[in-house]
Design an enzyme around this catalytic site. Structure first.
Site, short mmCIF file in Angstrom:
data_model
loop_
_atom_site.label_atom_id
_atom_site.label_comp_id
_atom_site.label_asym_id
_atom_site.label_seq_id
_atom_site.Cartn_x
_atom_site.Cartn_y
_atom_site.Cartn_z
N CYS A 1 0.84 -1.09 -0.02
CA CYS A 1 -0.08 -0.03 -0.01
C CYS A 1 0.82 1.36 0.06
O CYS A 1 0.36 2.37 -0.21
CB CYS A 1 -0.96 0.01 1.35
N CYS B 1 -2.05 -3.58 9.35
CA CYS B 1 -1.66 -2.21 9.70
C CYS B 1 -0.99 -2.02 11.03
O CYS B 1 0.07 -1.46 11.18
CB CYS B 1 -2.77 -1.16 9.54
FE1 FES Z 1 -1.25 -0.01 4.42
FE2 FES Z 1 -3.06 0.30 6.45
S1 FES Z 1 -3.58 -0.07 4.42
S2 FES Z 1 -0.65 0.18 6.62
#
Ligand code: FES
Length: 145
Positions: free
Chosen positions: A38, A107
């Site tokens: 991400c 996360c």
């Molecule tokens: Fe990347 Fe939460 S979506 S750390």
């Protein structure tokens, strides 16, 4: 009817009002970890005196759960010994936040990794061997959404 948020009140509180945000200029250890999927990045600064974490600050460029877990982990380790801090798992952080949606658990791993990476940096700066093992990659077997 208002849409139900997937986050607990505590997560929302730490996300909208994160504790210990910032930098420590003369930090004893700094850890930076990133989620390659991400692109979220977390940087943690520790001030350590006599094996006690006397101050901790963080900067997170990431999702709400990443910000909330960083904030919570800083509250959990402040004033603790290094040994105590190392017992804090991402699950404990998520629990302290009243839980995270399953797709957001990864996360919280970022927060735990940032802490361990900053501690590793501290030992390196001291010229001492790192007295703990790497836990492996944060996203092993997990999907980052
Ligand atoms: Fe990347 Fe939460 S979506 S750390």
């Amino acid at each position: 009817m208002a849409e139900q948020l997937p986050y607990s009140e505590k997560v929302m509180d730490h996300f909208t009002n994160p504790r210990n945000v910032g930098e420590i200029p003369d930090a004893s250890g700094i850890g930076t970890v990133g989620n390659p999927v991400c692109g979220d990045v977390m940087k943690m600064y520790l001030k350590i005196e006599n094996e006690i974490i006397v101050d901790v600050k963080f900067k997170t460029f990431g999702c709400g759960a990443a910000v909330a877990t960083s904030s919570m982990v800083t509250e959990m380790v402040k004033g603790k010994s290094i040994a105590e801090a190392l017992t804090i798992t991402n699950n404990a952080v998520a629990e302290a936040l009243g839980g995270l949606p399953p797709v957001k658990m990864h996360c919280s791993v970022l927060a735990e990794e940032a802490l361990r990476s900053a501690l590793k940096d501290y030992y390196k700066k001291q010229g001492k061997p790192v007295p703990f093992e790497d836990k492996g990659h944060a996203h092993e077997g997990e999907t980052c959404l």
